[in-house]
Design an enzyme around this catalytic site. Structure first.
Site, PDB file in Angstrom:
ATOM      1  N   SER A  50      12.698  17.896 -13.870  1.00 19.94           N
ATOM      2  CA  SER A  50      11.922  16.707 -14.261  1.00 19.94           C
ATOM      3  C   SER A  50      10.461  17.097 -14.460  1.00 19.94           C
ATOM      4  CB  SER A  50      12.007  15.646 -13.162  1.00 19.94           C
ATOM      5  OG  SER A  50      11.299  16.097 -12.003  1.00 19.94           O
ATOM      6  N   ASP A  82      14.797  16.936 -17.775  1.00 19.67           N
ATOM      7  CA  ASP A  82      15.239  15.589 -17.391  1.00 19.67           C
ATOM      8  C   ASP A  82      14.115  14.586 -17.697  1.00 19.67           C
ATOM      9  OD1 ASP A  82      16.945  13.728 -16.190  1.00 19.67           O
ATOM     10  OD2 ASP A  82      16.177  14.089 -14.169  1.00 19.67           O
ATOM     11  N   HIS A  83      14.429  13.530 -18.422  1.00 21.65           N
ATOM     12  CA  HIS A  83      13.473  12.446 -18.721  1.00 21.65           C
ATOM     13  C   HIS A  83      12.162  12.923 -19.351  1.00 21.65           C
ATOM     14  CE1 HIS A  83      15.805   9.249 -16.844  1.00 21.65           C
ATOM     15  NE2 HIS A  83      16.065  10.094 -15.861  1.00 21.65           N
ATOM     16  N   GLU A 134      18.095   8.372 -24.530  1.00 19.89           N
ATOM     17  CA  GLU A 134      18.541   7.250 -23.689  1.00 19.89           C
ATOM     18  C   GLU A 134      18.331   5.931 -24.413  1.00 19.89           C
ATOM     19  OE1 GLU A 134      17.701   7.408 -19.507  1.00 19.89           O
ATOM     20  OE2 GLU A 134      17.321   5.260 -19.378  1.00 19.89           O
ATOM     21  N   GLY A 181      17.645   6.768  -7.357  1.00 19.13           N
ATOM     22  CA  GLY A 181      17.237   6.617  -5.967  1.00 19.13           C
ATOM     23  C   GLY A 181      18.358   6.184  -5.030  1.00 19.13           C
ATOM     24  N   ASP A 256      20.622  13.741  -8.083  1.00 20.77           N
ATOM     25  CA  ASP A 256      19.443  14.255  -7.395  1.00 20.77           C
ATOM     26  C   ASP A 256      19.385  13.704  -5.963  1.00 20.77           C
ATOM     27  OD1 ASP A 256      17.050  15.332  -6.681  1.00 20.77           O
ATOM     28  OD2 ASP A 256      15.827  14.242  -8.107  1.00 20.77           O
TER      29      ASP A 256
END
Ligand code: G3H
Ligand code: 13P
Ligand code: ZN
Length: 312
Positions: A50, A82-83, A134, A181, A256
């Site tokens: 990330s 990632d992202h 996305e 999360g 994660d």
């Protein structure tokens, strides 16, 4: 053995009802624990980095650690951003040698998301790198958000088909109820499988990606809490739901939080039981083993990806 793209991993996953785990990496012990598990299971593997991980460990360290993992284990690894929030970070990672990047334009209106994604696809493909994008938003649990309002942020199947056709993206992250999360649901876990089936029906050859796919296993939360943690009310995606999603085109499962919990629980336990220790290897060693155990569990019982790595 080498850094590879996810192309062949996803092709196999789409036809064989398994998924490839994409595990977030931030330091040496996390990388070693994950690759040792993938090697033990001979599983296809994506390691993802990330923006926060790049900032924490510095890009060159992560890149060299992943190269070292390939030398040490002899497995193929897809190294993925990632992202990625804009073209610049995607370009940097492509130029650094990543084999896959995610452009996350999900916060933009559809047309802008298409434009940004197209630009990344054009650049990445010219360098042999694959792209994930996305569509839809991964909303977390929030007070005062109704079920209807939450579902309005989920991926629209027709838009997904249009998006893929217009951008030429290699894989698509979708929003069907997961979130990042350890606090994913207020009440019972719910994923919109009808929506997933419709998306898969409309774009059957497009590998779908499930972000926020940690299960937040209660025993690891309990272990954190037993040894001094304070994590009340956690809730993740049940493993049966991941297994179900894999039947409908989900080829990449992002994990994660479960790694963070496994690592933290083990470090807390070790320090509590051995207050005399101050050598980091004494607690980071068991933490690395805990990561390995978690990843092996995912590969064997949730992703069904044992034996999908490159032939030895
Ligand atoms: O998508 C979120 C991943 O868990 C990475 O988290 O941005 O804190 O590194 P991070
Ligand atoms: P979790 O927080 O559920 O592990 O999701 C991670 C993720 O989606 C990384 O992109
Ligand atoms: Zn994510």
């Amino acid at each position: 053995m080498a850094l590879v793209t996810s192309k062949y991993m996803f092709e196999k996953a789409l036809t064989n009802d398994h998924a490839i785990g994409a595990f977030n990496v931030n330091n040496m012990e996390i990388i070693q624990g994950i690759v040792d598990a993938a090697q033990a299971e001979n599983s296809g593997l994506i390691l993802q980095v990330s923006a926060g991980a790049r900032k924490y460990a510095k890009p060159a360290y992560l890149l060299k650690l992943v190269e070292a993992a390939i030398i040490d284990t002899g497995i193929d690894i897809c190294l993925h951003l990632d992202h990625g929030e804009d073209f610049d970070i995607c370009k940097k990672c492509v130029d650094d040698g990543f084999t896959s990047v995610m452009i996350d334009g999900s916060g933009h209106p559809l047309n802008e998301n298409i434009e940004i994604t197209k630009k990344v696809v054009e650049y990445a493909h010219s360098k042999g790198v694959v792209v994930e994008a996305e569509l839809g938003k991964l909303a977390g649990i929030e007070d005062n958000v109704s079920v209807d309002a939450r579902q309005a942020t989920f991926t629209d199947p027709d838009e997904a088909a249009e998006f893929v056709q217009k951008t030429g993206v290699d894989s698509l992250a979708i929003a069907i109820g997961t979130s990042h999360g350890a606090y994913k649901f207020k009440g019972d876990p719910y994923l919109d499988f009808e929506r997933l089936k419709k998306i898969h029906f409309l774009i059957p050859n497009v590998p779908l990606v499930l972000h926020g796919a940690s299960t937040v296993l209660p025993e690891f939360v309990a272990k954190c809490n037993e040894y001094g943690g304070d994590l009340p009310g956690t809730r993740g995606v049940p493993e049966e739901m991941i297994l179900e999603a894999v039947k409908y085109g989900v080829c990449k499962v992002n994990i994660d939080t479960d790694l963070r919990l496994a690592m933290t629980a083990e470090i807390r336990k070790h320090l509590k039981e051995h207050p005399e220790n101050f050598d980091p290897r004494k607690y980071l060693g068991p933490a690395r083993e805990a990561i390995k155990g978690m990843v092996q569990h995912k590969i064997k019982n949730v992703l069904n990806s044992s034996g999908t790595g490159s032939p030895r």
